[in-house]
Design an enzyme around this catalytic site. Structure first.
Site, PDB file in Angstrom:
ATOM      1  N   SER A  48       0.860  -1.195   0.000  1.00 19.66           N
ATOM      2  CA  SER A  48       0.000   0.000   0.000  1.00 19.66           C
ATOM      3  C   SER A  48       0.887   1.233   0.000  1.00 19.66           C
ATOM      4  O   SER A  48       2.098   1.144   0.279  1.00 19.66           O
ATOM      5  CB  SER A  48      -0.857  -0.031   1.270  1.00 19.66           C
ATOM      6  OG  SER A  48      -1.454   1.218   1.530  1.00 19.66           O
ATOM      7  N   TYR A  76      -3.825  -0.604   9.981  1.00 19.43           N
ATOM      8  CA  TYR A  76      -3.597  -0.795   8.543  1.00 19.43           C
ATOM      9  C   TYR A  76      -2.176  -0.349   8.173  1.00 19.43           C
ATOM     10  O   TYR A  76      -1.442  -1.067   7.482  1.00 19.43           O
ATOM     11  CB  TYR A  76      -4.650  -0.008   7.752  1.00 19.43           C
ATOM     12  CG  TYR A  76      -4.645  -0.282   6.268  1.00 19.43           C
ATOM     13  CD1 TYR A  76      -5.263  -1.418   5.747  1.00 19.43           C
ATOM     14  CD2 TYR A  76      -4.023   0.585   5.374  1.00 19.43           C
ATOM     15  CE1 TYR A  76      -5.264  -1.677   4.389  1.00 19.43           C
ATOM     16  CE2 TYR A  76      -4.022   0.339   4.011  1.00 19.43           C
ATOM     17  CZ  TYR A  76      -4.649  -0.791   3.516  1.00 19.43           C
ATOM     18  OH  TYR A  76      -4.652  -1.050   2.158  1.00 19.43           O
TER      19      TYR A  76
HETATM   20  P1  NAP Z   1     -11.830  -5.007  -1.076  1.00 23.80           P
HETATM   21  O1  NAP Z   1     -12.693  -4.804  -2.265  1.00 23.80           O
HETATM   22  O2  NAP Z   1     -12.355  -4.685   0.278  1.00 23.80           O
HETATM   23  O3  NAP Z   1     -11.249  -6.475  -1.127  1.00 23.80           O
HETATM   24  C1  NAP Z   1     -10.631  -7.085  -0.027  1.00 23.80           C
HETATM   25  C2  NAP Z   1     -10.630  -8.573  -0.261  1.00 23.80           C
HETATM   26  O4  NAP Z   1     -10.069  -9.236   0.879  1.00 23.80           O
HETATM   27  C3  NAP Z   1     -12.050  -9.107  -0.421  1.00 23.80           C
HETATM   28  O5  NAP Z   1     -12.033 -10.150  -1.339  1.00 23.80           O
HETATM   29  C4  NAP Z   1     -12.345  -9.619   0.967  1.00 23.80           C
HETATM   30  O6  NAP Z   1     -13.369 -10.583   1.019  1.00 23.80           O
HETATM   31  C5  NAP Z   1     -10.997 -10.226   1.300  1.00 23.80           C
HETATM   32  N1  NAP Z   1     -10.915 -10.497   2.721  1.00 23.80           N
HETATM   33  C6  NAP Z   1     -10.985  -9.629   3.740  1.00 23.80           C
HETATM   34  N2  NAP Z   1     -10.938 -10.272   4.918  1.00 23.80           N
HETATM   35  C7  NAP Z   1     -10.834 -11.594   4.620  1.00 23.80           C
HETATM   36  C8  NAP Z   1     -10.757 -12.765   5.409  1.00 23.80           C
HETATM   37  N3  NAP Z   1     -10.795 -12.736   6.736  1.00 23.80           N
HETATM   38  N4  NAP Z   1     -10.658 -13.948   4.771  1.00 23.80           N
HETATM   39  C9  NAP Z   1     -10.643 -14.022   3.428  1.00 23.80           C
HETATM   40  N5  NAP Z   1     -10.723 -12.944   2.627  1.00 23.80           N
HETATM   41  C10 NAP Z   1     -10.818 -11.750   3.227  1.00 23.80           C
HETATM   42  O7  NAP Z   1     -10.560  -4.080  -1.212  1.00 23.80           O
HETATM   43  P2  NAP Z   1      -9.387  -4.049  -2.282  1.00 23.80           P
HETATM   44  O8  NAP Z   1      -9.060  -2.627  -2.440  1.00 23.80           O
HETATM   45  O9  NAP Z   1      -9.661  -4.867  -3.466  1.00 23.80           O
HETATM   46  O10 NAP Z   1      -8.232  -4.690  -1.389  1.00 23.80           O
HETATM   47  C11 NAP Z   1      -7.381  -5.718  -1.855  1.00 23.80           C
HETATM   48  C12 NAP Z   1      -5.999  -5.507  -1.239  1.00 23.80           C
HETATM   49  O11 NAP Z   1      -5.439  -4.309  -1.764  1.00 23.80           O
HETATM   50  C13 NAP Z   1      -6.020  -5.341   0.271  1.00 23.80           C
HETATM   51  O12 NAP Z   1      -4.918  -5.982   0.846  1.00 23.80           O
HETATM   52  C14 NAP Z   1      -5.893  -3.830   0.441  1.00 23.80           C
HETATM   53  O13 NAP Z   1      -5.345  -3.478   1.677  1.00 23.80           O
HETATM   54  C15 NAP Z   1      -4.976  -3.502  -0.711  1.00 23.80           C
HETATM   55  N6  NAP Z   1      -4.964  -2.111  -1.151  1.00 23.80           N
HETATM   56  C16 NAP Z   1      -6.066  -1.507  -1.664  1.00 23.80           C
HETATM   57  C17 NAP Z   1      -5.963  -0.179  -2.090  1.00 23.80           C
HETATM   58  C18 NAP Z   1      -7.122   0.559  -2.693  1.00 23.80           C
HETATM   59  O14 NAP Z   1      -6.988   1.747  -2.982  1.00 23.80           O
HETATM   60  N7  NAP Z   1      -8.267  -0.040  -2.935  1.00 23.80           N
HETATM   61  C19 NAP Z   1      -4.768   0.508  -1.982  1.00 23.80           C
HETATM   62  C20 NAP Z   1      -3.673  -0.145  -1.444  1.00 23.80           C
HETATM   63  C21 NAP Z   1      -3.768  -1.453  -1.043  1.00 23.80           C
HETATM   64  P3  NAP Z   1     -14.898 -10.105   1.316  1.00 23.80           P
HETATM   65  O15 NAP Z   1     -15.386  -9.414   0.082  1.00 23.80           O
HETATM   66  O16 NAP Z   1     -15.582 -11.385   1.591  1.00 23.80           O
HETATM   67  O17 NAP Z   1     -14.836  -9.172   2.490  1.00 23.80           O
END
Ligand code: NAP
Length: 251
Positions: free
Chosen positions: A143, A156
């Site tokens: 991130s 986080y």
């Molecule tokens: P998201 O749409 O909230 O996706 C998060 C994913 O992680 C979902 O598939 C969620 O499943 C899964 N997850 C969460 N807790 C879990 C658990 N206990 N067991 C299994 N799966 C779990 O957000 P995203 O942005 O795509 O995030 C993906 C990654 O990118 C994360 O690590 C996040 O920190 C990172 N990230 C995102 C951004 C951004 O701007 N969006 C920036 C930097 C880093 P559910 O749908 O079932 O909850």
């Protein structure tokens, strides 16, 4: 000429693949030829539909990664179904928002368990297979908070800064054994993770105003970096944290 980015015959686990960045990474790796094992706690139907359009083989495993319990069996099920494991994308992650002064132990532990503890032990379980089978690729989803402090997201920031350190440590231990450990650091992307920011007009404007590309990232913007770090093209790349951020860190 050999296609350095071809993933035909490779098997990739993507955690948190039902939505957002994980789903887009799964689709991108499938498009490059990889078989996809999509791991998560929600239905993978939408991801399956998108992946099978792009690539040949898909398998879903329902698992909650807030404990370590399912990890070993996910690796063995993957090997049982597709005959190997070449790529792990540690993508599943959560965020909790509160001022540091009010931050609770529960919000600390939940985030650290999924974002950092599970990611480490998933890498360990995968590496145990990869070390016996000629190596592999491990990609952690870091991130901007692997580089910066942020506000109101203490656990986080701690987890993503920790993940950057772990990426470097694992690269140092496993590079000589044929495993590339690297991370992608997404900037600000349109997913569930950032809904609260995008719905706050002031935060939205501040964030957008700092992104040189002038827009939030779309999940598909991560595909190229994911394919690169999964493929032969990155065979001499170890322990790097690759920002895909529209220029955010350059500002
Ligand atoms: P998201 O749409 O909230 O996706 C998060 C994913 O992680 C979902 O598939 C969620 O499943 C899964 N997850 C969460 N807790 C879990 C658990 N206990 N067991 C299994 N799966 C779990 O957000 P995203 O942005 O795509 O995030 C993906 C990654 O990118 C994360 O690590 C996040 O920190 C990172 N990230 C995102 C951004 C951004 O701007 N969006 C920036 C930097 C880093 P559910 O749908 O079932 O909850």
């Amino acid at each position: 000429m050999t296609n350095l980015f071809d993933l035909s015959g490779r098997v990739a686990i993507v955690t948190g693949a039902n939505t957002g960045l994980g789903q887009a990474i799964a689709v991108a790796l499938a498009g490059a030829g990889a078989s996809i094992v999509a791991v998560g706690r929600s239905s993978m139907d939408e991801t399956e539909a998108a992946v099978v359009k792009a690539g040949p083989r898909f398998h879903a495993i329902r698992a909650d990664l807030n404990t370590l319990d399912p990890i070993a069996s996910i690796v063995s099920e993957t090997v049982g179904v597709f005959g190997g494991l070449d790529i792990l994308v540690n993508n599943a992650g959560i965020i909790r928002r509160a001022d540091a002064i009010d931050f609770t132990e529960a919000d600390w532990d939940e985030v650290m368990d999924v974002n950092l503890k599970s990611a480490f032990f998933f890498a360990q379980a995968s590496a145990r297979h990869m070390l016996r089978n000629g190596g592999g690729k491990i990609i952690n989803i870091a991130s901007m908070l692997s580089f910066q402090g942020g506000i109101r997201i203490a656990s986080y920031t701690a987890s993503k800064s920790g993940l950057a350190g772990l990426t470097r440590l694992l690269a140092c231990e496993w590079a000589a054994h044929g495993i590339n450990v690297n991370a992608i650091a997404p900037g600000y992307f349109v997913t569930n993770n950032t809904t609260a920011l995008r719905e706050d007009p002031e935060r939205n404007a501040n964030i957008l105003g700092r992104i040189p590309a002038g827009r939030w990232g779309e999940p598909s913007d991560l595909g190229g970096a994911a394919i690169f770090l999964s493929s032969k093209a990155s065979d001499y790349v170890h322990g790097t944290i690759l920002p895909v951020d529209g220029g955010w860190l350059a500002r």
